[in-house]
Design a protein around this motif. Structure first.
Motif, short mmCIF file in Angstrom:
data_model
loop_
_atom_site.label_atom_id
_atom_site.label_comp_id
_atom_site.label_asym_id
_atom_site.label_seq_id
_atom_site.Cartn_x
_atom_site.Cartn_y
_atom_site.Cartn_z
N LEU A 32 31.59 99.49 25.14
CA LEU A 32 32.81 100.13 23.86
C LEU A 32 32.68 100.82 23.38
O LEU A 32 33.62 101.69 23.20
N ASP A 33 31.90 101.92 23.79
CA ASP A 33 32.03 103.59 23.32
C ASP A 33 33.10 104.30 24.28
O ASP A 33 33.97 104.80 23.29
N SER A 71 35.73 102.49 25.59
CA SER A 71 36.39 101.99 25.45
C SER A 71 36.91 102.72 23.38
O SER A 71 38.43 102.60 23.57
N HIS A 72 35.91 102.41 22.67
CA HIS A 72 36.46 103.10 21.53
C HIS A 72 36.90 105.29 21.34
O HIS A 72 37.70 104.97 21.20
N SER A 127 41.12 104.07 22.69
CA SER A 127 41.78 102.97 21.80
C SER A 127 41.58 103.93 20.36
O SER A 127 43.13 104.25 20.02
N GLN A 128 40.26 104.77 20.04
CA GLN A 128 41.30 105.71 18.69
C GLN A 128 41.59 106.88 19.26
O GLN A 128 42.73 107.12 17.97
N HIS A 166 41.35 98.72 19.75
CA HIS A 166 40.23 98.90 18.63
C HIS A 166 39.67 97.99 18.50
O HIS A 166 38.42 97.86 17.74
N MET A 190 37.04 96.17 20.29
CA MET A 190 36.49 96.20 20.33
C MET A 190 34.88 96.50 19.19
O MET A 190 34.14 96.58 18.93
N HIS A 191 35.57 96.89 18.04
CA HIS A 191 35.00 96.60 16.30
C HIS A 191 34.55 95.29 16.13
O HIS A 191 33.61 95.20 15.52
N GLU A 214 31.44 94.90 18.65
CA GLU A 214 30.05 95.80 17.94
C GLU A 214 29.57 95.42 16.94
O GLU A 214 28.52 95.71 16.54
N TRP A 241 42.08 97.29 12.19
CA TRP A 241 42.61 97.88 12.86
C TRP A 241 43.92 96.49 13.97
O TRP A 241 44.61 97.38 14.01
#
Length: 176
Positions: free
Chosen positions: A74-75, A77-78, A81-82, A93, A96-97, A100, A109
């Motif tokens: 996830l990190d 990807s984050h 995507s951010q 994004h 991913m959130h 998490e 998002w």
């Protein structure tokens, strides 16, 4: 989408080799797949999409953000995507959130993604009923931790969502 199944071979040799795995991911962060994470770390963008030509770099990077989610990283990807100021970047994004467990931020998002064309694909899918609503899906995923049947449905829908968005981004990114 209802008349088409996701086929890893549709995405060129480098990406297809990464997709030949279980794409039903946990609704939570999960444990990073070291093999897939290592392969992604070593993959150059142009190499990933060969023999297709990248015509939209932002969409190609959105695909890579999705692949990081597939690796349960996830990190990574984050981080990707951010930095994508596109509806596709916002969509990844949001996913991913949601995974998490930051459900409010996920909805933020999804609002930034807007009425994405992938929503229509999801609504047409024969395993889903009614129109796709990312906010309702976020709520369902949040409740799924207390309901095993709901969790199983949400994991399957999340896979369909991932495959639909990945396919959309890939075709947006390439000349194919």
């Amino acid at each position: 989408m209802s008349d088409r199944t996701f086929n890893p071979d549709d995405y060129g040799p480098a990406i297809s080799s990464l997709l030949v795995r279980d794409r039903e991911r946990p609704l939570t962060a999960g444990a990073i797949d070291p093999h897939l994470s290592n392969a992604l770390s070593q993959l150059a963008l142009a190499e990933a999409f060969a023999p297709a030509t990248i015509t939209d770099r932002q969409a190609a990077l959105a695909c890579i953000a999705g692949l990081w989610l597939l690796a349960d990283d996830l990190d990574s990807s984050h981080r990707l995507s951010q930095d994508l100021d596109t509806p596709e970047g916002s969509f990844w994004h949001g996913i991913m959130h949601r995974r998490e467990g930051d459900f409010g931020n996920a909805k933020y998002w999804f609002r930034r993604a807007g009425e994405h064309p992938v929503f229509d694909r999801l609504s047409e899918h024969d395993k889903l009923e009614g129109e796709w609503d990312p906010y309702t899906f976020v709520d369902m995923c949040q409740r799924a931790s207390q309901d095993d049947q709901l969790a199983a449905r949400c994991r399957r829908w999340q896979q369909i969502e991932w495959e639909s968005l990945f396919d959309y981004c890939y075709h947006l990114a390439t000349d194919s």
